[in-house]
Design an enzyme around this catalytic site. Structure first.
Site, PDB file in Angstrom:
ATOM      1  CB  THR A  21      32.400  50.594  39.346  1.00  0.00           C
ATOM      2  OG1 THR A  21      31.511  51.699  39.545  1.00  0.00           O
ATOM      3  CG2 THR A  21      31.891  49.397  40.104  1.00  0.00           C
ATOM      4  CE  LYS A  61      19.902  46.685  21.666  1.00  0.00           C
ATOM      5  NZ  LYS A  61      20.179  47.652  22.700  1.00  0.00           N
TER       6      LYS A  61
HETATM    7  P1  ADP Z   1      36.087  48.442  35.689  1.00  0.00           P
HETATM    8  O1  ADP Z   1      34.756  48.434  35.014  1.00  0.00           O
HETATM    9  O2  ADP Z   1      36.226  49.459  36.749  1.00  0.00           O
HETATM   10  O3  ADP Z   1      37.234  48.352  34.760  1.00  0.00           O
HETATM   11  P2  ADP Z   1      35.617  45.728  36.541  1.00  0.00           P
HETATM   12  O4  ADP Z   1      36.733  44.780  36.691  1.00  0.00           O
HETATM   13  O5  ADP Z   1      34.598  45.714  37.569  1.00  0.00           O
HETATM   14  O6  ADP Z   1      36.244  47.119  36.517  1.00  0.00           O
HETATM   15  O7  ADP Z   1      34.964  45.512  35.126  1.00  0.00           O
HETATM   16  C1  ADP Z   1      34.083  44.463  34.957  1.00  0.00           C
HETATM   17  C2  ADP Z   1      33.681  44.339  33.518  1.00  0.00           C
HETATM   18  O8  ADP Z   1      34.800  44.009  32.712  1.00  0.00           O
HETATM   19  C3  ADP Z   1      32.705  43.217  33.284  1.00  0.00           C
HETATM   20  O9  ADP Z   1      31.387  43.592  33.588  1.00  0.00           O
HETATM   21  C4  ADP Z   1      32.918  42.947  31.806  1.00  0.00           C
HETATM   22  O10 ADP Z   1      32.218  43.858  30.982  1.00  0.00           O
HETATM   23  C5  ADP Z   1      34.387  43.190  31.620  1.00  0.00           C
HETATM   24  N1  ADP Z   1      35.114  41.920  31.662  1.00  0.00           N
HETATM   25  C6  ADP Z   1      35.795  41.389  32.681  1.00  0.00           C
HETATM   26  N2  ADP Z   1      36.360  40.226  32.330  1.00  0.00           N
HETATM   27  C7  ADP Z   1      36.017  39.999  31.035  1.00  0.00           C
HETATM   28  C8  ADP Z   1      36.277  38.953  30.092  1.00  0.00           C
HETATM   29  N3  ADP Z   1      37.047  37.908  30.371  1.00  0.00           N
HETATM   30  N4  ADP Z   1      35.730  39.075  28.865  1.00  0.00           N
HETATM   31  C9  ADP Z   1      34.956  40.126  28.535  1.00  0.00           C
HETATM   32  N5  ADP Z   1      34.693  41.134  29.371  1.00  0.00           N
HETATM   33  C10 ADP Z   1      35.209  41.081  30.605  1.00  0.00           C
END
Ligand code: ADP
Length: 542
Positions: free
Chosen positions: A185, A439
């Protein structure tokens, strides 16, 4: 009493066997890094992957070894994954957009032994390789003719290296729970954390992704994964497309609007997938060139919230259905897809868009719940929001080396770090990252909702909302805007545009204009950096 069915380990390389056997002639078309379009098919991808497995064994690679890749989406990257998987080694995708020191840290943590790298990223690799003690060999994904001079002896050209083996090889068989891949991540807070996929989770996840209300791929489809293979397991496409016999169109390094448009139309792509920023670039290109998308049927948009304006443009101007999706690296990554269930089938126009801004409903195997700060489950009423937790056989049970253990509870619920609400029909809407939510006077304000609304203003190119300390309300929203080229929106015009579309107390207290909003290595708004940049900002009254 036990069932009397065969126990067949769910191994990833069985997927490419299936593709070669039943869909062997189906195309894999790539924009090659050296230039030009390269065409192959699943039969040849499998044969070269077999050869690659054999060649890796000749180099001493064995079950469990970590083999890194830093590469664009091309046929070579695909065969490299399968070749690694075929001996039970572990593909470890590296995101070249991270800081070099962070990449070196990740490689050391994973103890990568071999690295496959595209020519584009050789300069990065040259800088970090001396810092990675475990690294024995670097294989450049090109042929001898394109190799730069003056490389050390442990850096070899892929095609020459591969030619030293034949394809007379039998895949290895092992437990389906064996590690298949690793992806870290991005670690916007603290050190990056390693997610480790298993063969079983990848195969199950690809089957989930193929459900009709999810990606719903078919053999007649031509899929272009613009989402890089180094981002969240390529959203399953490297497994789900061959599983369905779907042709793959690989964009290589051509990630700009024009190159993507050329591939979409030139290769008659029917379904594609990427983050919203990619689609913004494409839509701008289409606008400028008066382009059309005659073959494209569906576009999967996820990674960050898909603004309503993007969905509207695709559907109303180009007749392409948008499938908004949410997921995360830890979920392999698919969590939900916003396809239309019968309950919403009667909707059209703006009412349909109201549903499509939601992230959608999960496939079989993904369980979710929303909870308050005391872990009480919250109702699914489409408005009460809380922390989102998930579990399932393609969801992480832990991070590599036990980091981040506090995100998993004893019932294996994984705390996503996202905040959202779920409606009566099981549609999730993400309202924020837990660390970004504002918040205000004890109530929460969704920054995602405000950002989506602001980018609907015709003069706004990009918007971000952050919370700023406020003496009375604790925190209040500040809206940060990047203007569209040649446009001069004012604070008043933007707030007036938003006014009747959200609760009055949600309206940002102020608007600031900037030239650029910082992004993470995966193209998301980097709120930590933005907060840092604006840390001197105070509301006038405060
Ligand atoms: P990184 O954090 O390394 O960019 P990830 O793909 O694991 O890679 O990120 C996941 C995060 O991205 C989710 O926990 C969320 O916060 C955000 N995310 C992914 N898809 C969406 C979406 N369609 N709408 C809002 N947030 C999203």
């Amino acid at each position: 009493m036990l069932g009397l069915m065969q126990d067949w380990p769910l191994l990833c390389h069985k997927v490419i066997d299936h593709a070669a056997q039943y869909h062997g002639a189906r195309e894999v078309v790539s924009r090659s890094v050296e230039g030009g379009i390269h065409r192959t098919n699943y039969r040849d991808v499998r044969n070269r992957a077999l050869r690659l497995s054999k060649r890796l064994e000749m180099d001493g690679a064995v079950l469990g070894d970590r083999v890194a890749t830093m590469a664009w989406n091309t046929w070579r990257h695909l065969e490299v994954w399968y070749g690694i998987l075929g001996i039970g080694a572990v593909y470890h995708t590296l995101n070249p957009r991270l800081f070099p020191d962070q990449i070196a840290w990740i490689m050391n943590d994973a103890e990568d032994k071999i690295l496959f790298v595209d020519l584009t990223f050789l300069p990065i690799v040259k800088a970090i390789a001396p810092k990675v003690a475990s690294l024995e060999k670097i294989i450049v994904l090109t042929d001898a003719a394109h190799m730069p001079d003056d490389l050390p002896a442990n850096v070899v050209a892929y095609e020459d290296w591969l030619a030293e083996a034949d394809d007379d090889f039998a895949w290895k068989t092992f437990d389906e729970k064996t590690a298949a891949g690793m992806c870290y991540t991005s670690g916007t807070t603290g050190d990056p954390k390693g997610v480790v996929y298993s063969h079983r989770s990848n195969v199950l996840h690809a089957m989930m992704a193929l459900q009709p209300d999810m990606l719903g791929l078919a053999a007649r489809d031509r899929l272009m994964p613009v989402v890089p293979m180094f981002h969240a397991n390529a959203w399953s496409t490297a497994f789900s497309a061959p599983m369905a016999g779907t042709s793959m169109i690989m964009p290589g390094a051509g990630m700009d609007g024009k190159s993507i448009f050329e591939m979409l139309t030139g290769e008659r792509v029917t379904i594609t997938a990427a983050v919203p920023t990619v689609w913004l670039m494409l839509l701008q290109h289409l606008d400028k060139e008066n382009g059309a998308l005659p073959d494209l049927e569906r576009v999967v948009i996820g990674g960050s919230a898909c603004p309503r304006a993007i969905t509207k443009a695709f559907q109303e101007k180009y007749d392409v259905t948008v499938m908004h999706a949410w997921g995360m690296t830890e979920m392999s990554p698919l969590g939900t897809v916003c396809s239309i269930k019968p309950e919403y089938a009667h909707l059209a126009g703006e009412e349909k868009l109201d549903i499509q801004v939601k992230q959608g409903h999960p496939p079989f195997t993904v369980e979710m719940k929303i909870v308050d700060d005391e872990e009480h489950e919250l109702p699914w009423d489409g408005k009460t929001f809380g922390r989102l937790k998930v579990r399932g056989p393609a969801v992480s049970s832990a991070y590599y080396k036990g980091r981040g253990a506090e995100q998993f509870d004893e019932e294996l619920w994984f705390d996503t770090g996202d905040v959202g609400h779920v409606d009566a029909h099981g549609y999730l809407q993400i309202t924020d990252r837990a660390k970004d939510v504002i918040k205000s006077g004890g109530e929460w304000i969704s920054t995602i909702d405000l950002e989506n609304l602001a980018v609907g203003h015709p003069d706004v190119a990009e918007a971000a909302v952050i919370g700023i300390a406020h003496p009375k309300w604790d925190e209040r929203p500040l809206l940060v805007i990047v203007r569209k080229d040649g446009r001069e929106p004012t604070k008043e015009s933007i707030l007036a545009f938003m006014e009747d579309k959200v609760a009055k107390w949600w309206l940002p207290d102020d608007v600031v204009f900037v030239d650029e909003i910082p992004h993470t290595a995966t193209g998301k708004i980097q709120k930590t950096t933005l907060r840092e940049q604006l840390k001197a900002y105070r509301f006038e009254a405060a």
